[in-house]
Design an enzyme around this catalytic site. Structure first.
Site, mmCIF file in Angstrom:
data_model
loop_
_atom_site.group_PDB
_atom_site.id
_atom_site.type_symbol
_atom_site.label_atom_id
_atom_site.label_comp_id
_atom_site.label_asym_id
_atom_site.label_seq_id
_atom_site.Cartn_x
_atom_site.Cartn_y
_atom_site.Cartn_z
ATOM 1 C CB SER A 128 -0.925 -0.008 1.220
ATOM 2 O OG SER A 128 -1.845 1.056 1.111
ATOM 3 C CD GLU A 129 -0.853 3.343 -3.600
ATOM 4 O OE1 GLU A 129 -1.185 2.317 -2.975
ATOM 5 O OE2 GLU A 129 -1.627 3.973 -4.329
ATOM 6 C CG ASN A 130 -1.096 4.028 3.382
ATOM 7 O OD1 ASN A 130 -1.064 3.016 2.688
ATOM 8 N ND2 ASN A 130 -1.748 4.078 4.520
#
Lengths: 217, 230
Positions: free
Chosen positions: A46-48
């Site tokens: 997940s990018e975050n």
């Protein structure tokens, strides 16, 4: 979800091979995890700032500090890792993502993808989409075959601002599985009850249809 | 030898921000957003701010208070789709919005923190995001010059801190906080737990206190820090 859509999601889930590092775009692509066995060996990114995304949690048991890039409250699994945004996109840009499944407004027969901006109507920013589309080793799109007005989303050329050039290799739709080859779109599989002629009529560019029997999903 | 005490009140920390300042704000969605520092900035009312942040939070939360209060001139962000107020203000030309690819925003901030002037990247070279940017050719490829970002002030949210400003973060609350804490002339960190020196082991420190100017202890967390019910 309509029957055709859930079949598309189930079919797209088979795109994920054991051992892959995978980023699932927000929306429909996220739903493919529901079709993977609980013990399937895959590392979801997940990018975050998370690798090893665990199941989504209800509000009552959610951790306020633990979300995915779409804002869903997710969990960790044994072996998960947290990191900051610099590290997260180092992973993306250095080619460590084996696969990304993304949504699309338009896909062109040369693999161009437009999925972030409709001038004058929708321009909230690209988030991480450009880097995912440009740098994942395999970029696969999940989309309805036509838009809400019935217009084709698979086109000879994108009319909307591009996310990345020539990045898409395969498209899962509610009507078909379509590969992108040197020659453009090529029909691979048909959804149950859909004919090759239906797909050709709903596609806004030439599409190669095999002479042999076409598998269904 | 002893490390200095940089703990202060939230009022004093935010009072150092001037009108027209460029302010980095940590967070990706709720996790890592320094809601208390933002609320104090809203209360003090500094104007004409340029905010650098991943997103614009949601309507009625976080930096939306500053946007709604007319304190923001410009946003440098990656995605504001969860905040229809911000989108409407952008469409009405009431605020200027500069969009950046998410990892490139992070890398521009990291470059600023690392004393670099710019980075070279092929990300977005074929997109609208390339407009107005210098292009250079290297090794036969077209690359964008993405300038480094530094700010007058960075607002950081940490899970744990000590008075010297050593910081540790929770779960996905790291996001942009880690890079922003290195990239501003004045770094203000709010911490859910502020313990005496030594409470954070040297191994547990994620942002070294030498980067941090002010530490503020949070009391009870406001509702904004909680679970967003949708």
């Amino acid at each position: 979800m309509s029957d055709a859509r859930s079949r598309m999601v189930a079919r797209a889930a088979r795109e994920i091979r054991p051992g892959m590092v995978v980023n699932l775009g927000i929306g429909l692509p996220t739903k493919v995890v529901n079709h993977l066995p609980a013990d399937f060996p895959v590392c979801l990114h997940s990018e975050n700032g998370l690798t090893g995304i665990g199941p989504t949690l209800p509000d009552e048991t959610a951790d306020r500090n633990l979300i995915d890039a779409g804002g869903a409250y997710v969990s960790t699994i044994p072996g998960s890792a947290f990191f900051d945004s610099v590290v997260s996109f180092s992973l993306v840009r250095s080619g460590r993502l084996d696969l990304t499944l993304l949504g699309a407004f338009e896909v062109a027969g040369n693999g161009d993808l437009a999925n972030w901006k409709i001038p004058g109507k929708f321009s909230p920013g690209a988030g991480g989409a450009i880097e995912l589309a440009q740098k994942a080793r395999r970029v696969v799109v999940m989309t309805t075959h036509v838009d809400r007005k019935g217009n084709p989303k698979l086109l000879a050329a994108c009319s909307l601002p591009l996310t990345a050039r020539g990045c898409v290799v395969r498209i899962y739709t509610d009507m078909a599985v379509v590969d992108i080859t040197e020659a453009g779109f090529a029909l691979c599989e048909l959804a149950e009850g859909v004919s090759a002629a239906d797909v050709r009529a709903a596609t806004g560019a030439p599409i190669a249809i095999p002479d042999t029997a076409i598998p269904t999903f | 030898m002893r490390l200095s005490d940089k703990s202060t009140t939230i009022e004093a920390a935010i009072a150092g921000i001037a009108d027209g300042a460029t302010v980095m704000v940590g967070g990706f969605g709720v996790p890592g957003t320094p809601f208390a520092l933002i609320q104090e900035l809203r209360r003090q009312g500094q104007k004409d701010l340029t905010l650098i942040k991943n997103d614009a939070n949601e309507a009625g939360m976080g930096i939306d208070h500053l946007i709604a209060g007319g304190q923001v001139r410009k946003l440098i962000v990656t995605h504001i789709g969860l905040n229809p107020h911000a989108v409407a203000r952008m469409n009405n030309a009431e605020i200027e919005v500069e969009f950046c690819a998410q990892g490139i925003l992070a890398e521009r901030i990291r470059a600023g923190g690392a004393g670099l002037q710019a980075i070279l990247t092929d990300i977005g070279v074929d997109t609208d995001l390339a407009q107005g940017k210098q292009v250079v050719e290297m090794n036969g490829r077209r690359l964008l010059v993405e300038t480094a970002l530094r700010a007058d002030v960075a607002l950081i949210h940490a899970a744990r801190a000590d008075p010297f400003g050593n910081l540790a973060y929770a779960a996905t609350a790291r996001n942009f906080n880690v890079a922003m804490a290195m990239a501003a002339a004045r770094v203000i960190a709010e911490a859910e737990t502020l313990g005496p020196l030594g409470t954070l082991s040297a191994e547990a420190v994620e942002t070294p206190g030498a980067f941090v100017d002010h530490v503020v202890a949070l009391g009870a967390l406001s509702e904004e820090y909680g679970i967003v019910r949708r």
